[in-house]
Motif scaffolding. Structure first.
Motif, PDB file in Angstrom:
ATOM      1  N   LEU A   1       0.824  -1.215   0.000  1.00 24.55           N
ATOM      2  CA  LEU A   1       0.000   0.000   0.000  1.00 24.55           C
ATOM      3  C   LEU A   1       0.857   1.263   0.000  1.00 24.55           C
ATOM      4  O   LEU A   1       0.492   2.266  -0.626  1.00 24.55           O
ATOM      5  CB  LEU A   1      -0.952  -0.012   1.190  1.00 24.55           C
ATOM      6  CG  LEU A   1      -2.024  -1.120   1.149  1.00 24.55           C
ATOM      7  CD1 LEU A   1      -3.002  -0.955   2.300  1.00 24.55           C
ATOM      8  CD2 LEU A   1      -2.769  -1.109  -0.184  1.00 24.55           C
ATOM      9  N   ILE A   2       1.978   1.237   0.690  1.00 24.44           N
ATOM     10  CA  ILE A   2       2.868   2.409   0.674  1.00 24.44           C
ATOM     11  C   ILE A   2       3.420   2.613  -0.736  1.00 24.44           C
ATOM     12  O   ILE A   2       3.500   3.740  -1.234  1.00 24.44           O
ATOM     13  CB  ILE A   2       4.004   2.238   1.702  1.00 24.44           C
ATOM     14  CG1 ILE A   2       3.429   2.328   3.111  1.00 24.44           C
ATOM     15  CG2 ILE A   2       5.073   3.312   1.495  1.00 24.44           C
ATOM     16  CD1 ILE A   2       4.381   1.890   4.201  1.00 24.44           C
ATOM     17  N   GLY A   3       3.768   1.518  -1.413  1.00 30.10           N
ATOM     18  CA  GLY A   3       4.222   1.620  -2.792  1.00 30.10           C
ATOM     19  C   GLY A   3       3.141   2.173  -3.702  1.00 30.10           C
ATOM     20  O   GLY A   3       3.416   2.961  -4.619  1.00 30.10           O
ATOM     21  N   THR A   4       1.887   1.786  -3.437  1.00 33.12           N
ATOM     22  CA  THR A   4       0.775   2.284  -4.249  1.00 33.12           C
ATOM     23  C   THR A   4       0.558   3.772  -4.014  1.00 33.12           C
ATOM     24  O   THR A   4       0.258   4.519  -4.950  1.00 33.12           O
ATOM     25  CB  THR A   4      -0.511   1.502  -3.913  1.00 33.12           C
ATOM     26  OG1 THR A   4      -0.261   0.099  -4.060  1.00 33.12           O
ATOM     27  CG2 THR A   4      -1.648   1.905  -4.834  1.00 33.12           C
ATOM     28  N   VAL A   5       0.725   4.209  -2.775  1.00 31.09           N
ATOM     29  CA  VAL A   5       0.618   5.639  -2.468  1.00 31.09           C
ATOM     30  C   VAL A   5       1.644   6.421  -3.280  1.00 31.09           C
ATOM     31  O   VAL A   5       1.351   7.498  -3.822  1.00 31.09           O
ATOM     32  CB  VAL A   5       0.813   5.891  -0.954  1.00 31.09           C
ATOM     33  CG1 VAL A   5       1.043   7.378  -0.678  1.00 31.09           C
ATOM     34  CG2 VAL A   5      -0.397   5.401  -0.177  1.00 31.09           C
TER      35      VAL A   5
ATOM     36  N   VAL B   1       3.815  -1.269  12.616  1.00 33.26           N
ATOM     37  CA  VAL B   1       2.951  -0.112  12.355  1.00 33.26           C
ATOM     38  C   VAL B   1       3.752   1.179  12.451  1.00 33.26           C
ATOM     39  O   VAL B   1       3.617   2.078  11.611  1.00 33.26           O
ATOM     40  CB  VAL B   1       1.766  -0.094  13.341  1.00 33.26           C
ATOM     41  CG1 VAL B   1       0.967   1.205  13.187  1.00 33.26           C
ATOM     42  CG2 VAL B   1       0.871  -1.301  13.117  1.00 33.26           C
ATOM     43  N   ALA B   2       4.599   1.278  13.476  1.00 32.99           N
ATOM     44  CA  ALA B   2       5.407   2.490  13.657  1.00 32.99           C
ATOM     45  C   ALA B   2       6.303   2.725  12.437  1.00 32.99           C
ATOM     46  O   ALA B   2       6.412   3.851  11.932  1.00 32.99           O
ATOM     47  CB  ALA B   2       6.244   2.375  14.921  1.00 32.99           C
ATOM     48  N   THR B   3       6.923   1.656  11.940  1.00 32.51           N
ATOM     49  CA  THR B   3       7.794   1.775  10.765  1.00 32.51           C
ATOM     50  C   THR B   3       6.986   2.165   9.530  1.00 32.51           C
ATOM     51  O   THR B   3       7.402   3.019   8.738  1.00 32.51           O
ATOM     52  CB  THR B   3       8.527   0.453  10.509  1.00 32.51           C
ATOM     53  OG1 THR B   3       9.310   0.124  11.662  1.00 32.51           O
ATOM     54  CG2 THR B   3       9.421   0.547   9.288  1.00 32.51           C
ATOM     55  N   ALA B   4       5.823   1.541   9.378  1.00 34.25           N
ATOM     56  CA  ALA B   4       4.981   1.834   8.216  1.00 34.25           C
ATOM     57  C   ALA B   4       4.453   3.263   8.260  1.00 34.25           C
ATOM     58  O   ALA B   4       4.326   3.912   7.214  1.00 34.25           O
ATOM     59  CB  ALA B   4       3.816   0.847   8.147  1.00 34.25           C
ATOM     60  N   ARG B   5       4.150   3.762   9.432  1.00 25.88           N
ATOM     61  CA  ARG B   5       3.688   5.155   9.542  1.00 25.88           C
ATOM     62  C   ARG B   5       4.773   6.112   9.068  1.00 25.88           C
ATOM     63  O   ARG B   5       4.482   7.100   8.375  1.00 25.88           O
ATOM     64  CB  ARG B   5       3.294   5.473  10.989  1.00 25.88           C
ATOM     65  CG  ARG B   5       1.970   4.887  11.433  1.00 25.88           C
ATOM     66  CD  ARG B   5       1.564   5.445  12.786  1.00 25.88           C
ATOM     67  NE  ARG B   5       0.393   4.798  13.330  1.00 25.88           N
ATOM     68  CZ  ARG B   5      -0.872   5.114  12.983  1.00 25.88           C
ATOM     69  NH1 ARG B   5      -1.079   6.076  12.102  1.00 25.88           N
ATOM     70  NH2 ARG B   5      -1.890   4.480  13.528  1.00 25.88           N
TER      71      ARG B   5
ATOM     72  N   SER C   1       6.814   9.643   4.599  1.00 22.18           N
ATOM     73  CA  SER C   1       7.817   9.954   3.571  1.00 22.18           C
ATOM     74  C   SER C   1       7.220   9.890   2.179  1.00 22.18           C
ATOM     75  O   SER C   1       7.520  10.694   1.306  1.00 22.18           O
ATOM     76  CB  SER C   1       8.989   8.968   3.681  1.00 22.18           C
ATOM     77  OG  SER C   1       9.641   9.091   4.918  1.00 22.18           O
ATOM     78  N   ALA C   2       6.319   8.911   1.970  1.00 20.43           N
ATOM     79  CA  ALA C   2       5.693   8.762   0.663  1.00 20.43           C
ATOM     80  C   ALA C   2       4.754   9.916   0.331  1.00 20.43           C
ATOM     81  O   ALA C   2       4.633  10.322  -0.828  1.00 20.43           O
ATOM     82  CB  ALA C   2       4.918   7.445   0.608  1.00 20.43           C
ATOM     83  N   LEU C   3       4.139  10.459   1.364  1.00 20.70           N
ATOM     84  CA  LEU C   3       3.178  11.545   1.156  1.00 20.70           C
ATOM     85  C   LEU C   3       3.859  12.892   0.992  1.00 20.70           C
ATOM     86  O   LEU C   3       3.368  13.771   0.274  1.00 20.70           O
ATOM     87  CB  LEU C   3       2.194  11.607   2.342  1.00 20.70           C
ATOM     88  CG  LEU C   3       1.199  10.459   2.440  1.00 20.70           C
ATOM     89  CD1 LEU C   3       0.464  10.521   3.765  1.00 20.70           C
ATOM     90  CD2 LEU C   3       0.203  10.532   1.274  1.00 20.70           C
ATOM     91  N   PHE C   4       4.991  13.070   1.677  1.00 21.84           N
ATOM     92  CA  PHE C   4       5.603  14.397   1.695  1.00 21.84           C
ATOM     93  C   PHE C   4       7.029  14.388   1.147  1.00 21.84           C
ATOM     94  O   PHE C   4       7.646  15.390   0.996  1.00 21.84           O
ATOM     95  CB  PHE C   4       5.604  14.956   3.116  1.00 21.84           C
ATOM     96  CG  PHE C   4       4.219  15.006   3.716  1.00 21.84           C
ATOM     97  CD1 PHE C   4       3.292  15.929   3.283  1.00 21.84           C
ATOM     98  CD2 PHE C   4       3.860  14.120   4.710  1.00 21.84           C
ATOM     99  CE1 PHE C   4       2.037  15.985   3.818  1.00 21.84           C
ATOM    100  CE2 PHE C   4       2.590  14.154   5.259  1.00 21.84           C
ATOM    101  CZ  PHE C   4       1.667  15.086   4.816  1.00 21.84           C
TER     102      PHE C   4
END
Length: 320
Positions: free
Chosen positions: A275-279, A308-312, A317-320
């Motif tokens: 999901l992070i890659g998709t973002v 979860v902490a790592t994914a957050r 980073s992916a968003l900004f």
């Protein structure tokens, strides 16, 4: 009073915990009480009794310090919040403490003290900066910190205080047992659980949503709703979801379905990475849809889960 230096290190505030004689205010309190009329004393007594029965956030002054802090701390910890109107960090910290006090259900009490109006209390604790938060148990300070802290960190701090004092203060366990009994008997939760047992996920979700509509801060209902929604998706998951997602990397719906399948298969890290890659690859509404789904997925896991902490952090980073 001179405004305390907000740069004061929290360790200095913690160092004074346990070294303060709270009886220093007792004589002052007694003298003030003697000067009050019988009618006023009755009114104050009624208010104190009401607070003891159902309110776990109290405004404390020098005249009520003995009853609201010292005496109450013989049953449950009293967390003293020392604040002032001009203190900006206080405006962040105090609401968080109030939310946690309500969540605690009486296992501890929050005592809010305006240091400008109650300078002798601040002097008694040797406060050098605000906000300063001090846990009082058995009539003595036991833990303290200074400065605004993240709510999760405050919750951990309060939990540690409760764990350390549970065997010494009878009110902690009594409040926790009472809260547990109330939750078990809540007919709204019973209705939701009955629907879940029948496999009626839609009705169970609606029941939990009704609780949240009435009580937006009900964390138990929020967590249960997240679990119900995921369970329904997992049971109805397409067994070829991951294969289809690999063939359509630009399809956000396919990636979401695959991530659900991966979590159901205990491949949590793979789901988060997907999901992070998709973002990173999407934009606009597609990106926001994947982001919302990932954040909801985080709620399936206990607070403090390192994955979860790592994914957050990766999501940020992916968003900004």
């Amino acid at each position: 009073m001179t405004r305390p230096d907000p740069r004061q290190n929290a360790a200095e505030s913690a160092a004074m915990a346990g070294a303060v004689d709270l009886s220093a205010l007792k004589n002052k309190t007694t003298e003030s009480s003697r000067g009050a009329s019988t009618q006023r004393g009755s009114a104050q007594g009624g208010a104190a009794q009401a607070n003891a029965g159902g309110s776990w956030v109290v405004d404390v002054t020098e005249s009520t310090f003995q009853s609201e802090v010292v005496e109450r701390s013989m049953q449950v910890p009293v967390v003293v919040d020392l604040w002032a109107d001009w203190c900006e960090p206080c405006k962040q910290l105090s609401p968080a403490l109030e939310r946690l006090a309500a969540e605690g259900g009486g296992s501890w009490v929050l005592a809010k003290i305006d240091v400008e109006a109650n300078q002798r209390i601040a002097q008694l604790f040797g406060v050098q900066s605000i906000p300063t938060v001090i846990a009082v148990a058995g009539g003595q300070p036991v833990e303290a910190f200074a400065g605004a802290q993240p709510e999760a960190q405050i919750r951990e701090w309060i939990t540690s205080v409760l764990d350390a004092q549970r065997d010494q203060l009878p009110g902690i366990r009594a409040a926790e047992e009472s809260a547990g009994a109330s939750e078990e008997e809540d007919p709204r939760f019973t209705a939701a659980e009955d629907a879940l047992e029948r496999g009626d996920y839609a009705e169970a979700a609606s029941a939990y949503q009704r609780i949240l509509d009435a009580e937006p801060d009900n964390e138990q209902a929020r967590a249960a709703l997240t679990q119900v929604r995921f369970t329904e998706r997992a049971e109805n998951a397409d067994p070829t979801a991951i294969e289809r997602a690999e063939a359509a990397p630009e399809d956000p719906d396919a990636q979401i379905a695959a991530a659900d399948a991966e979590v159901a298969a205990q491949r949590v890290q793979a789901a988060f990475d997907r999901l992070i890659g998709t973002v990173k690859r999407t934009s606009g509404e597609d990106r926001d849809s994947v982001r919302r789904h990932l954040i909801e997925m985080f709620e399936l896991f206990p607070e403090g889960d390192e994955r979860v902490a790592t994914a957050r952090r990766s999501l940020a980073s992916a968003l900004f």
